[in-house]
Design a protein around this motif. Structure first.
Motif, PDB file in Angstrom:
ATOM      1  N   ASN A   1       0.884  -1.434   0.042  1.00  9.06           N
ATOM      2  CA  ASN A   1       0.036  -0.070  -0.060  1.00  9.06           C
ATOM      3  C   ASN A   1       0.788   1.297  -0.005  1.00  9.06           C
ATOM      4  O   ASN A   1       0.397   2.335  -0.700  1.00  9.06           O
ATOM      5  N   PHE A   2       2.102   1.179   0.475  1.00 16.59           N
ATOM      6  CA  PHE A   2       2.979   2.341   0.747  1.00 16.59           C
ATOM      7  C   PHE A   2       3.991   2.667  -0.389  1.00 16.59           C
ATOM      8  O   PHE A   2       4.840   3.211  -0.227  1.00 16.59           O
ATOM      9  N   ASN A   3       3.935   1.505  -1.232  1.00 13.34           N
ATOM     10  CA  ASN A   3       4.655   1.147  -2.299  1.00 13.34           C
ATOM     11  C   ASN A   3       6.308   1.020  -2.142  1.00 13.34           C
ATOM     12  O   ASN A   3       7.150   1.541  -3.016  1.00 13.34           O
ATOM     13  N   VAL A   4       6.379   0.326  -0.813  1.00 10.14           N
ATOM     14  CA  VAL A   4       7.739   0.221  -0.706  1.00 10.14           C
ATOM     15  C   VAL A   4       8.148  -1.080  -1.438  1.00 10.14           C
ATOM     16  O   VAL A   4       9.450  -1.145  -1.629  1.00 10.14           O
ATOM     17  N   ILE A   5       7.676  -2.115  -1.975  1.00  9.53           N
ATOM     18  CA  ILE A   5       8.066  -3.066  -2.684  1.00  9.53           C
ATOM     19  C   ILE A   5       7.225  -3.270  -3.741  1.00  9.53           C
ATOM     20  O   ILE A   5       6.088  -2.953  -3.663  1.00  9.53           O
ATOM     21  N   ALA A   6       7.560  -4.063  -4.836  1.00  3.54           N
ATOM     22  CA  ALA A   6       6.582  -4.553  -5.828  1.00  3.54           C
ATOM     23  C   ALA A   6       6.026  -5.737  -5.382  1.00  3.54           C
ATOM     24  O   ALA A   6       6.630  -6.705  -4.619  1.00  3.54           O
ATOM     25  N   SER A   7       4.910  -6.100  -6.199  1.00  2.00           N
ATOM     26  CA  SER A   7       4.403  -7.400  -5.657  1.00  2.00           C
ATOM     27  C   SER A   7       5.089  -8.692  -6.206  1.00  2.00           C
ATOM     28  O   SER A   7       4.890  -9.600  -5.658  1.00  2.00           O
ATOM     29  N   GLU A   8       6.055  -8.564  -7.166  1.00  3.95           N
ATOM     30  CA  GLU A   8       6.891  -9.805  -7.414  1.00  3.95           C
ATOM     31  C   GLU A   8       7.923 -10.182  -6.479  1.00  3.95           C
ATOM     32  O   GLU A   8       8.329 -11.080  -6.561  1.00  3.95           O
ATOM     33  N   HIS A   9       8.201  -9.060  -5.517  1.00  8.60           N
ATOM     34  CA  HIS A   9       9.174  -9.317  -4.588  1.00  8.60           C
ATOM     35  C   HIS A   9       8.534 -10.136  -3.315  1.00  8.60           C
ATOM     36  O   HIS A   9       9.220  -9.835  -2.196  1.00  8.60           O
ATOM     37  N   ILE A  10       7.213 -10.142  -3.226  1.00  4.81           N
ATOM     38  CA  ILE A  10       6.317 -10.516  -2.045  1.00  4.81           C
ATOM     39  C   ILE A  10       7.253 -11.875  -1.401  1.00  4.81           C
ATOM     40  O   ILE A  10       7.260 -12.093  -0.263  1.00  4.81           O
TER      41      ILE A  10
END
Length: 300
Positions: A186-195
């Protein structure tokens, strides 16, 4: 892999929390309540006085490996948190508002169930090779029943070990990672592919902290819980009351939905939850997940 685990879990869940389990849980709770004269209500004041009232008395610390306050915090650590937040939310989502009513019933009957199993655990406890008291269902089955039932104590220990990986680990870790993932995304700290990578690091960090506590034995567990649980419990109560106060005007409507949904779920959920049993099942199961009454972990 995740899909396989979910499919297996669904089969096991339907079997464990089926009609026989609901009958046993409610039936045993009612039986113990009537046999003890509803001790959970008659002695409620006395229970508060002898637990919270005496929790800070240091004179009783020599009786066991932990002080009364540490024992209280350790017990609360297992009942506050994930089960009271994620468990309740999940029950309402799947079982409708009426699930809350059945959680109340589970809590009321569970008080007597837990009192009974803890009493048995204390009565039939024994000392281990280190001279420390140990107890729980496996010990009061072994010491309280005939030799014909010894296999049951072994079975409980084995199944209890398996249950720890689910209700005692997987749910908590999953809740933590989902909360952190949501915040980071939500705070755009990481991208979804790095989850996936982030979750791996979260799991490793949690495992390290848990190991540091558990490897110190019951004394370190008590020391940690007495520092964390009071803050956690106070924060939980304050936030819960805050939510209620902010939405106070909705309280009568919410109570109406809870009681109506308990006996006519489809009328409240628009047919999404079609049966009373679904509401009862989710309410009872999530209630036990929260208070652990009858699971056998409290006496341990």
């Amino acid at each position: 892999m995740l899909a396989t685990i979910e499919s297996i879990n669904a089969v096991v869940n339907d079997f464990v929390w089926g009609v026989p389990a609901m009958i046993c849980i409610i039936g045993v709770g009612l039986y113990l309540s009537f046999v003890t004269g509803f001790i959970q209500l008659r002695k409620f004041g006395y229970a508060i006085k002898t637990t919270i009232g005496k929790a800070f008395h240091k004179t009783n610390a020599a009786e066991g490996a932990t002080t009364p306050f540490q024992a209280l915090c350790t017990a609360l650590a297992a009942t506050l948190g994930t089960g009271s937040i994620a468990g309740v939310a999940g029950a309402i989502t799947i079982g409708g508002p009426g699930a809350v009513f059945w959680m109340w019933i589970s809590a009321l009957l569970g008080m007597c169930t837990k009192f009974s199993e803890v009493t048995l655990a204390v009565h039939f406890r024994e000392k281990n090779i280190h001279g420390d008291w140990v107890g729980g269902p496996m010990y009061y089955i072994k010491n309280g029943l005939s030799k014909n039932w010894q296999w049951l104590s072994v079975a409980f220990a084995l199944f209890g070990t398996l249950a720890v990986f689910g209700t005692g680990n997987a749910t908590q870790v999953n809740t933590i990672t989902v909360a952190i993932d949501s915040a980071l995304l939500n705070f755009n700290v990481i991208a979804s592919e790095h989850i996936g990578t982030v979750n791996l690091f979260i799991g490793i960090i949690i495992a390290i902290f848990v190991a540091l506590v558990l490897l110190g034995g019951i004394k370190r567990i008590g020391m940690v819980t007495e520092k964390l649980v009071p803050f956690m419990a106070l924060l939980y109560i304050v936030l819960a009351l805050g939510v209620v106060l902010i939405h106070m005007e909705q309280l009568p409507f919410v109570l109406k939905m809870i009681f109506k949904g308990a006996f006519d779920p489809s009328a409240v959920t628009g047919g999404v939850v079609g049966t009373v049993f679904m509401s009862l099942k989710k309410g009872i199961s999530r209630g036990i997940f929260s208070n652990e009454a009858g699971l056998g972990t409290g006496p341990i």
